[in-house]
Design an enzyme around this catalytic site. Sequence first.
Site, PDB file in Angstrom:
ATOM      1  N   THR A 506      16.148   0.648  -4.467  1.00  0.00           N
ATOM      2  CA  THR A 506      15.310   0.127  -3.479  1.00  0.00           C
ATOM      3  C   THR A 506      14.123   0.901  -3.588  1.00  0.00           C
ATOM      4  OG1 THR A 506      17.311  -0.246  -2.290  1.00  0.00           O
ATOM      5  CG2 THR A 506      15.331  -0.416  -1.139  1.00  0.00           C
ATOM      6  N   HIS A 507      13.824   0.988  -4.924  1.00  0.00           N
ATOM      7  CA  HIS A 507      12.546   1.808  -5.029  1.00  0.00           C
ATOM      8  C   HIS A 507      11.413   0.829  -5.535  1.00  0.00           C
ATOM      9  CE1 HIS A 507      15.189   5.244  -6.589  1.00  0.00           C
ATOM     10  NE2 HIS A 507      15.529   5.048  -5.559  1.00  0.00           N
ATOM     11  N   ASN A 508      11.055  -0.197  -4.534  1.00  0.00           N
ATOM     12  CA  ASN A 508      10.055  -1.047  -4.685  1.00  0.00           C
ATOM     13  C   ASN A 508       8.867  -0.304  -4.214  1.00  0.00           C
ATOM     14  OD1 ASN A 508      12.715  -2.279  -3.539  1.00  0.00           O
ATOM     15  ND2 ASN A 508      11.690  -3.940  -4.267  1.00  0.00           N
TER      16      ASN A 508
END
Lengths: 578, 256
Positions: A506-508
């Site tokens: 979830t490293h957007n």
Amino acid sequence: MNITNEPVDAVVVGLGWTGAIMAIELAKAGLRVRALERGPDRPNAEFAYPKPADELAYAHRHKIMQSPRQAGFTVRRTRDETAQPMRVLGKFRLGDGVGGSGLHWTAVQIRPTPTDLKLKTFVDEHYAPGALDEELQIQNYPVSWDEIEPHMDFFDRVTGTSGEDGKDPFEGPRTSPYPLPALKDTLNCAMFRGQAEKMGYHPFSNPSAAVSQAYTNPYGQQIAPCNYCGYCSFYACLNYSKASPQTTILDTLNRMPNYDYLTGANVTKVELHPDGKTARGVTYVDNDGNEVFQPADIVILASFSLNNVRLMLNSKIGQQYDPLTGEGTVGRNYAYQLGSGYTMFFKDKEFNPFVAAGPTGVMFNDFGPGNFDSSQLGFVGGAKVHSSQATGNPISMAMMPGSPKWGPGFNKALKDSYGHSMAVKMTISNVSTRGNYLDLDPTYKDPYGMPMLRMTYDYPQNDLRLAEFLNGKVKEIVDALGPDMVVDGTLTTKSRMNYTAGYSSTHNVGGAVMGDDPRTSAVNRYLQSWDVHNVFVPSGSAFPQNFQANPTALIGALSYWCAQAIKDRYLQNPGPLV
Amino acid sequence: MTQTPSTPPQQGLRRRELLIGSAIAMTAATLGIPFGRLTAAEAAAAGAPDLASYTPTFFDAEEMRALSAICDTLIPADEDGPGALATNVPVFIDLQMDTSYGRGEDWYMEGPHDPNAGDAFGYQLPYDLRTLYRKGLAATDAWSRDQHGAGFADLSGEQRVEALNALSKGEVDFAAYGEPMLDGETFFDFLLQNTREGYLADPIYGGNKGMAAWVMIGFPGARASFLEWVTRHNIPYPLGPVDLGGNFAPLPNVKA
């Protein structure tokens, strides 16, 4: 029904890490602060032992994640594809409710390096003109290490970051040592550490925001020592050990009389004054369907990076980025992170994978940018190479290569596979490119009738060439460890992004990046909108490109940096800070 | 859920003695536990329904028969483990149909749908999970009758494995059996994932009866406290699992 609330000094949209930080810092400065959170508030009783120890509910039914129905995205790889909604959660998973993604995160709190923050300068100094792909849009972070490091230092003290001092020769200078010693090594950590050292690398324990010892943070909140329960990433902590907004900030914030928060408040739009230069507040829809206007002098967009970008676009703050002309800044430089690696099976080893904190692991930064010479290799970027044991939950367990996926022999395959594997993985930086961007979807809408965010993204060849280079290096470690069998889960130059149900990260980041030039950034160096000066956007959306470290350490620091600019300068003289 | 007995322990034990049926016997035999030695964990398992007398909440009797046969084929009982039937995996899947997951409440279901968008986009059908199961089971049975003159549940063991192989490889054309959008491969992927979930999830959800699958692989379930174990490397963890209901299961080779 239309309702208008009493005005506040500052409204904070979203109550995850950035929202909690902004709210407490602005409240401490005496402002009347209200936070609006669209999800629920969950009482601590919901996280009491053993309730979170439930793989099905948390890791597969996404109990504390935003659902695609409530807050979805449409996705495509390139502009010539028609974007489809991500109908079922999978690739990345945003948090839902108070705490945001800070409630279910893995809690690896590794910092970027000074080179990561000045990657454009690094490229200009080390690469010949034309040595890199033309599509790259690398930019510097518009803050110096000396400016931002004290805020990373304070955030480390808020979360009780547990790590090994002096073991990473590539880290930037630190104001102070880690607040707590590192977590203990599990078997995979010890094996990887030993082998990496033997081969001349510089391994160290994953810096962990699941704390190794009892700890009281600067806000006076107390955190208990992690007990390696095995339910961490995707889970709320059952032991008050993993730093989250709840365990480190909110109990203190909630007792401040000039602060309050509303849940079930879904902000759909920032409302601007007629001249478009300042915001007058935000509109949200409450759980009863009422449309409510919340007047405020300062608007803090503190929801997840992607949702911040969507709010800006739906509110017409700034100009939509156009990949054909390069004009416009909102949606520009969307980036992600690449995961690659090997899973090894050892018949005679017992890894006890259920003995784990989310951050249990060992990494090294020898392949960070600038730490090895890639100037002649046709790519820029780097990776952290690590062996982590984040969970041993069985539904998602790794299976030995060649074993049946079902039918005769499946029981034996489960037995032989479970507890006998460890992984060595690469978390790979992601350059921003001209063609990877965010905009509003022309077709699909959310339940409030607002356009969904459309993501146009594929892995840049730059990063895939980097991955291929690293695969060979990491394979040397894997081979030296002598596993009985190996599953190759690496990326190659043929790999493409996909949105199937398997989790990646979830490293957007990016999409409303910070910069010194309003033509190539949506917010200035203080995370202030170039266009609407009382809107601040402290979040991962400010990253001009993504580095190989986990993002939360810098996101927390940028929030403190932004709060300080508001307190020290903006309140005295509201207007553009640059 | 209703799997945890609400009766006091003594009553639970008496109830257990009355309830021991074929499924329990199979579990116990698989685990090598003599009947005389059944303990609290088996008492908890006995509180779970017997698959043979279980009344489904969602599926009709014929669907439940087909689903059970599929689960049995996906994870058969053998010398290594109890299998999907003895652990109530079909019960788990039936109960899942009546959850927000089964009803697709978290999925984005608005059109337009493009089921041919390609694998890269993930699930793109207009069906929630319960609709998908209903359609998939009917199409599988129709195809099976067409191929073998009998529904899936009445196929031989060999034919069942063949049939699921064909489904998993996308070789079954559901369009010929009235399902133009749902493909066999997608249906199979959900069957396999849900069967695996029912086998390995906490018993509170109706499957993994008696924590038998956890015992088999050596997973301690919801114990969730290992501060002293983190530095004990390469030693098998000695204690059996506990579940969310507070029940424990013995290791097969440890005398209770």
